[in-house]
Design an enzyme around this catalytic site. Structure first.
Site, PDB file in Angstrom:
ATOM      1  N   HIS A 202      10.591  18.791  32.859  1.00 16.76           N
ATOM      2  CA  HIS A 202      11.937  19.199  32.424  1.00 16.76           C
ATOM      3  C   HIS A 202      13.092  18.524  33.145  1.00 16.76           C
ATOM      4  O   HIS A 202      14.245  18.723  32.798  1.00 16.76           O
ATOM      5  CB  HIS A 202      12.105  20.723  32.546  1.00 16.76           C
ATOM      6  CG  HIS A 202      12.217  21.194  33.977  1.00 16.76           C
ATOM      7  ND1 HIS A 202      13.399  21.219  34.646  1.00 16.76           N
ATOM      8  CD2 HIS A 202      11.295  21.628  34.854  1.00 16.76           C
ATOM      9  CE1 HIS A 202      13.205  21.676  35.873  1.00 16.76           C
ATOM     10  NE2 HIS A 202      11.931  21.924  36.024  1.00 16.76           N
TER      11      HIS A 202
HETATM   12  N1  UDP Z   1       7.218  28.732  34.706  1.00 14.93           N
HETATM   13  C1  UDP Z   1       6.978  29.697  33.732  1.00 14.93           C
HETATM   14  N2  UDP Z   1       6.673  29.288  32.466  1.00 14.93           N
HETATM   15  C2  UDP Z   1       6.580  27.979  32.117  1.00 14.93           C
HETATM   16  C3  UDP Z   1       6.823  26.999  33.100  1.00 14.93           C
HETATM   17  C4  UDP Z   1       7.141  27.401  34.393  1.00 14.93           C
HETATM   18  O1  UDP Z   1       7.033  30.885  34.022  1.00 14.93           O
HETATM   19  O2  UDP Z   1       6.302  27.688  30.944  1.00 14.93           O
HETATM   20  C5  UDP Z   1       7.586  29.194  36.063  1.00 14.93           C
HETATM   21  C6  UDP Z   1       6.717  28.671  37.166  1.00 14.93           C
HETATM   22  O3  UDP Z   1       5.613  29.529  37.384  1.00 14.93           O
HETATM   23  C7  UDP Z   1       7.666  28.652  38.365  1.00 14.93           C
HETATM   24  C8  UDP Z   1       9.000  28.387  37.728  1.00 14.93           C
HETATM   25  O4  UDP Z   1       8.864  28.693  36.352  1.00 14.93           O
HETATM   26  O5  UDP Z   1       7.689  29.914  38.988  1.00 14.93           O
HETATM   27  C9  UDP Z   1       9.397  26.940  37.904  1.00 14.93           C
HETATM   28  O6  UDP Z   1      10.527  26.698  37.180  1.00 14.93           O
HETATM   29  P1  UDP Z   1      11.003  25.261  36.701  1.00 14.93           P
HETATM   30  O7  UDP Z   1       9.856  24.337  36.692  1.00 14.93           O
HETATM   31  O8  UDP Z   1      11.752  25.477  35.433  1.00 14.93           O
HETATM   32  O9  UDP Z   1      12.089  24.874  37.785  1.00 14.93           O
HETATM   33  P2  UDP Z   1      12.019  24.109  39.188  1.00 14.93           P
HETATM   34  O10 UDP Z   1      11.030  24.840  40.062  1.00 14.93           O
HETATM   35  O11 UDP Z   1      11.630  22.701  38.914  1.00 14.93           O
HETATM   36  O12 UDP Z   1      13.400  24.203  39.729  1.00 14.93           O
END
Ligand code: UDP
Length: 356
Positions: A202
Site C-alpha cells: 500500500h
Molecule cells: N491489517 C489488517 N487487514 C489487512 C491488512 C493489514 O487488519 O488486510 C492490519 C495488520 O495486521 C497490521 C496493520 O493492519 O496490524 C498494518 O497496517 P498497514 O499495513 O495499513 O500500515 P503500516 O503498518 O504500513 O503503517
C-alpha cells in the site's frame, strides 16, 4: 491525567486497542478520530472487533491529498484541544494524522507524546519518514519501541523525555492471537495452511507511478505459490486508474481479496508459509508469529528483523522475491526485540512520570 489520543488509520487503531484500556485504567482519555481512513473496511470494523471505545470527537477529514487532509485536520483539532485542555496530546506512528496532531499541539503549547518515536528508515522521500522526524522533534514524551529507536533519537540530539517502552503492536498481538486462531482464515478461503503466501502492498512508493505499478504487477504475477492479497483500497484505486486491475483478476493461484479485518488478517498471517509486504506493522507481526517475511522495500525501520535473519529486503523486484522465496529458513530462537508485551502499561507509567 487527561490525555487526548488522536487516531486515524488502520495501524493506529490496532495500536490504540491496548493503550486505550491502559490509559482509561489510570485516568481520563478523550479519543479523537481524524477520519484519515474513512473506508469501513479500514475503520469501523476495527473499532468493533478490537473493542476500541467510540471516538469522542470525529474530525471527519474524508478523502483528499495528504496536504489537504493535513490542513483540515489541523483546523478541526484546534477547537478540540482548546475545549478539552488535556495534559497531553498522544499521537501514534508516522501518518498525516500524526503530523497534524504534532503541529497543532506544538502551536497550542500542549505537551505532545509520540508512540513509536525514534524509528527511521533514513529515506527522506518517504512521507512517513518526514512525518515521524518532525513529530519526534516536537514531542515532549518520546515512547520508543526499541533501543535502536532511542539511539536514532540520540544521534539527532533528542534525549529528554525519551522512554523505552516496547511495542504496543506486540501487546495487541498477544491479546488477540487466541481469538484470531478461531477465525476461518486460510481454510475458509480454500487455502491450505502453510501452503500460501499472504501479500499486502500500500505504500506510495509502490503505487504512485506507472513504473512502480508495473513492478508490482510483475511481482504479483510471478509469485510461483498460491497467494492471497487483501487489497488496500488505495492500491486498488491506483491499479484501476492505471488500467492494471483487470489483469490481476485471473492470475492462477492469486486471490485478490477485500481488505481483511484484524482478526481475519491475523488468522491468515499465522497460517501463511510467508508474508510478502511493504507494510511497517505487518513486518513486525510476521516476526511475532514466527512467519518468514519478505519486504518489498529497500529500507526498513524494523532493522532487527532483518539483522536477525527473520525478514528479507527485496525491493519491488520479482527476481529478488523469487530468490527470497527459495530460502525461507529462519533462526530457531526469536529474541524479544519488541519488549515483553506490556508496552501499554509502560507508556502509561512514562506519561505519569513526565506529566505528573
Ligand atoms: N491489517 C489488517 N487487514 C489487512 C491488512 C493489514 O487488519 O488486510 C492490519 C495488520 O495486521 C497490521 C496493520 O493492519 O496490524 C498494518 O497496517 P498497514 O499495513 O495499513 O500500515 P503500516 O503498518 O504500513 O503503517
Amino acid at each position: 491525567m487527561r490525555i487526548v489520543s488522536l487516531v486515524g488509520n488502520r495501524p493506529q487503531f490496532v495500536k490504540a486497542a491496548p493503550l486505550c484500556q491502559a490509559l482509561r485504567a489510570e485516568g481520563e482519555e478523550i479519543l479523537v478520530h481524524s477520519g484519515q481512513h474513512y473506508d469501513p473496511d479500514l475503520a469501523d470494523l476495527f473499532f468493533d472487533e478490537l473493542g476500541i471505545p467510540a471516538p469522542d470527537h470525529s474530525l471527519a477529514v474524508g478523502p483528499g491529498s495528504p496536504l489537504h487532509q493535513l490542513t483540515i485536520m489541523m483546523e478541526r483539532l484546534e477547537p478540540v484541544l482548546a475545549d478539552t485542555q488535556p495534559d497531553a496530546l498522544l499521537v501514534y506512528g508516522d501518518t498525516t494524522t500524526t503530523l497534524a496532531g504534532a503541529l497543532v499541539a506544538a502551536k497550542m503549547d500542549v505537551p505532545l507524546a509520540h508512540v513509536e518515536a525514534g524509528l527511521r528508515s533514513f529515506d527522506k522521500r518517504m512521507p512517513e519518514e518526514q512525518n515521524r522526524v518532525i513529530t519526534d522533534h516536537l514531542s515532549d514524551v518520546l515512547l520508543c519501541p526499541t533501543q535502536q529507536a532511542i539511539d536514532n533519537l540520540a544521534r539527532e540530539g533528542v534525549t529528554k523525555g525519551v522512554h523505552l517502552v516496547g511495542d504496543v503492536m506486540y501487546d495487541a498481538c498477544r491479546a488477540f492471537a487466541a481469538l484470531a486462531a478461531t477465525q476461518p482464515g486460510a481454510v475458509g478461503r480454500g487455502l491450505e495452511p502453510g501452503g500460501y503466501v499472504l501479500v499486502t502492498i500500500h505504500r506510495a512508493a509502490a503505487t504512485d507511478t506507472p513504473e512502480a505499478l508495473s513492478a508490482m504487477v510483475e511481482v504479483l504475477t510471478s509469485l510461483g505459490a498460491p497467494a492471497i492479497f487483501p487489497v488496500h483500497p488505495r492500491t486498488r484505486a491506483k491499479l484501476e486508474a492505471a488500467g492494471r486491475w483487470d489483469e490481476l483478476q485471473n492470475v492462477p493461484g492469486l486471490i485478490m481479496a477485500r481488505p481483511a479485518g484484524y482478526l481475519d488478517f491475523t488468522a491468515l498471517l499465522m497460517q501463511a508459509q510467508a508474508v510478502i509486504t511493504d507494510s511497517g506493522g505487518v513486518q513486525k507481526e510476521a516476526y511475532f508469529h514466527g512467519i518468514p517475511c519478505i519486504t518489498l522495500r529497500d529500507t526498513t525501520e524494523w532493522v532487527e528483523t532483518v539483522d536477525g535473519g527473520f525478514n528479507r529486503l527485496t525491493g519491488m523486484d520479482a527476481a529478488k522475491v523469487a530468490e527470497a522465496m527459495a530460502d525461507l529458513s529462519m533462526p530457531d530462537e526469536r529474541p524479544q526485540y519488541y519488549g515483553d508485551g506490556h508496552a501499554a502499561d509502560a507508556i502509561v507509567r512514562a506519561l505519569v512520570t513526565e506529566l505528573g
